[in-house]
Design a protein around this motif. Sequence first.
Motif, short mmCIF file in Angstrom:
data_model
loop_
_atom_site.label_atom_id
_atom_site.label_comp_id
_atom_site.label_asym_id
_atom_site.label_seq_id
_atom_site.Cartn_x
_atom_site.Cartn_y
_atom_site.Cartn_z
N GLU A 52 2.97 87.83 -51.68
CA GLU A 52 2.99 87.60 -50.24
C GLU A 52 4.20 88.27 -49.60
OE1 GLU A 52 2.55 83.42 -49.24
OE2 GLU A 52 0.96 83.21 -50.73
N ALA A 53 5.34 88.23 -50.27
CA ALA A 53 6.54 88.89 -49.75
C ALA A 53 6.34 90.40 -49.66
CB ALA A 53 7.74 88.56 -50.64
N ILE A 54 5.69 90.97 -50.65
CA ILE A 54 5.42 92.40 -50.62
C ILE A 54 4.49 92.74 -49.46
CG2 ILE A 54 4.31 94.30 -51.89
CD1 ILE A 54 5.38 92.92 -54.47
N GLN A 55 3.49 91.90 -49.23
CA GLN A 55 2.58 92.12 -48.10
C GLN A 55 3.33 92.01 -46.77
OE1 GLN A 55 -0.46 89.25 -49.02
NE2 GLN A 55 -1.59 90.66 -50.32
N LEU A 68 11.05 84.70 -48.36
CA LEU A 68 10.05 84.27 -49.34
C LEU A 68 10.49 84.61 -50.77
CD1 LEU A 68 7.36 82.81 -49.49
CD2 LEU A 68 6.22 85.01 -49.22
N VAL A 69 11.02 85.81 -50.96
CA VAL A 69 11.51 86.19 -52.28
C VAL A 69 12.69 85.30 -52.68
CG1 VAL A 69 12.57 88.02 -53.67
CG2 VAL A 69 10.68 88.56 -52.16
N ASN A 70 13.57 85.00 -51.73
CA ASN A 70 14.70 84.11 -52.02
C ASN A 70 14.20 82.74 -52.48
OD1 ASN A 70 16.60 86.04 -51.39
ND2 ASN A 70 16.97 85.27 -49.32
N SER A 71 13.17 82.23 -51.84
CA SER A 71 12.59 80.94 -52.26
C SER A 71 12.03 81.02 -53.67
CB SER A 71 11.50 80.50 -51.29
OG SER A 71 12.03 80.24 -50.02
N ASN A 84 13.97 92.72 -58.66
CA ASN A 84 13.58 94.11 -58.47
C ASN A 84 12.92 94.30 -57.10
OD1 ASN A 84 13.27 96.84 -59.58
ND2 ASN A 84 11.10 96.36 -59.59
N ASN A 85 12.00 93.41 -56.76
CA ASN A 85 11.30 93.54 -55.49
C ASN A 85 12.22 93.22 -54.30
OD1 ASN A 85 8.71 94.48 -56.17
ND2 ASN A 85 8.26 92.49 -57.06
N ARG A 86 13.11 92.25 -54.47
CA ARG A 86 14.04 91.98 -53.37
C ARG A 86 14.94 93.19 -53.15
NH1 ARG A 86 18.00 86.80 -53.35
NH2 ARG A 86 18.96 87.99 -55.05
N ALA A 87 15.32 93.85 -54.23
CA ALA A 87 16.14 95.06 -54.12
C ALA A 87 15.43 96.14 -53.31
CB ALA A 87 16.53 95.58 -55.50
N ASP A 97 24.43 97.76 -51.37
CA ASP A 97 25.25 97.05 -52.37
C ASP A 97 24.52 95.82 -52.90
OD1 ASP A 97 27.30 98.90 -52.16
OD2 ASP A 97 28.43 97.72 -50.70
N ASP A 98 23.88 95.08 -52.00
CA ASP A 98 23.10 93.91 -52.43
C ASP A 98 21.93 94.33 -53.32
OD1 ASP A 98 24.79 92.20 -51.04
OD2 ASP A 98 23.51 92.18 -49.24
N ALA A 99 21.29 95.44 -52.96
CA ALA A 99 20.18 95.95 -53.76
C ALA A 99 20.67 96.34 -55.15
CB ALA A 99 19.53 97.16 -53.07
N LEU A 100 21.82 96.99 -55.22
CA LEU A 100 22.39 97.39 -56.51
C LEU A 100 22.66 96.16 -57.38
CD1 LEU A 100 23.38 99.88 -58.12
CD2 LEU A 100 25.64 99.41 -57.18
N ASN A 101 23.19 95.12 -56.78
CA ASN A 101 23.45 93.87 -57.53
C ASN A 101 22.15 93.27 -58.04
OD1 ASN A 101 26.22 94.06 -57.11
ND2 ASN A 101 26.15 92.82 -55.26
N ASP A 102 21.11 93.25 -57.19
CA ASP A 102 19.82 92.70 -57.62
C ASP A 102 19.21 93.52 -58.76
OD1 ASP A 102 19.75 90.47 -56.03
OD2 ASP A 102 18.15 91.19 -54.71
N LEU A 103 19.34 94.83 -58.70
CA LEU A 103 18.78 95.67 -59.75
C LEU A 103 19.51 95.46 -61.07
CD1 LEU A 103 18.19 98.82 -57.59
CD2 LEU A 103 16.42 97.37 -58.62
N THR A 104 20.82 95.28 -61.00
CA THR A 104 21.59 94.99 -62.21
C THR A 104 21.17 93.65 -62.80
OG1 THR A 104 23.43 96.35 -61.42
CG2 THR A 104 23.93 94.70 -63.12
N THR A 105 20.93 92.67 -61.93
CA THR A 105 20.44 91.36 -62.39
C THR A 105 19.07 91.50 -63.02
OG1 THR A 105 21.72 90.20 -60.69
CG2 THR A 105 19.87 89.01 -61.67
N ALA A 106 18.17 92.23 -62.38
CA ALA A 106 16.82 92.43 -62.93
C ALA A 106 16.90 93.05 -64.31
CB ALA A 106 15.99 93.30 -61.99
#
Length: 179
Positions: A52-55, A68-71, A84-87, A97-106
């Motif tokens: 749903e978040a992607i849509q 939605l992704v945060n939830s 990955n998708n939130r990034a 920078d936030d995207a880079l952090n999320d990708l490292t977490t993924a």
Amino acid sequence: MEKLSDHDKAVLNCIFNPNLPIGEAEITNNVDIQDSEECTAKNLETKQMELEAIQLAEQGKLQEAIKLVNSAIDATPNRPSLYNNRAHILQYLRQFDDALNDLTTAISLCTDQHKKTLSQAYTQRGILYKRNNKIELAKEDFENAARLGNKFAKSQLIELNPYAALCNQMLKQVMDQLN
């Protein structure tokens, strides 16, 4: 926020599906549904939230998509595809920078069951490193993604190799002259 143009959707599609040629896939192909994660009600619910978040992102509703992704992350913080998708969405919002952090977490959460997510996370992080002129880090991530079969990452490695880029340019000139 206004609805995304076809061009914006194509850009998002390239981000969400870097392995595929433009127009060949829908953004919703990015969720690792085939991953053999534990099939719990919570995992199924967060996978649905992710779709749903992607849509929502496709429709230009990026803030709603992030919420939605945060939830979903709050409910299942160990699912790498969520980060990955939130990034991807954060990149579109120019929050690199936030995207880079999320990708490292993924990447850190991925297991052998998450090869698609791992490949995409390495590729996207490589793009961010390349954007920040951190070429050695970009090469390392593109090499990892290429080992996982990511064709886009392989093309990026060639592009980052100055000799290969020169050869490709010369080959293109020869082919253009022949046509």
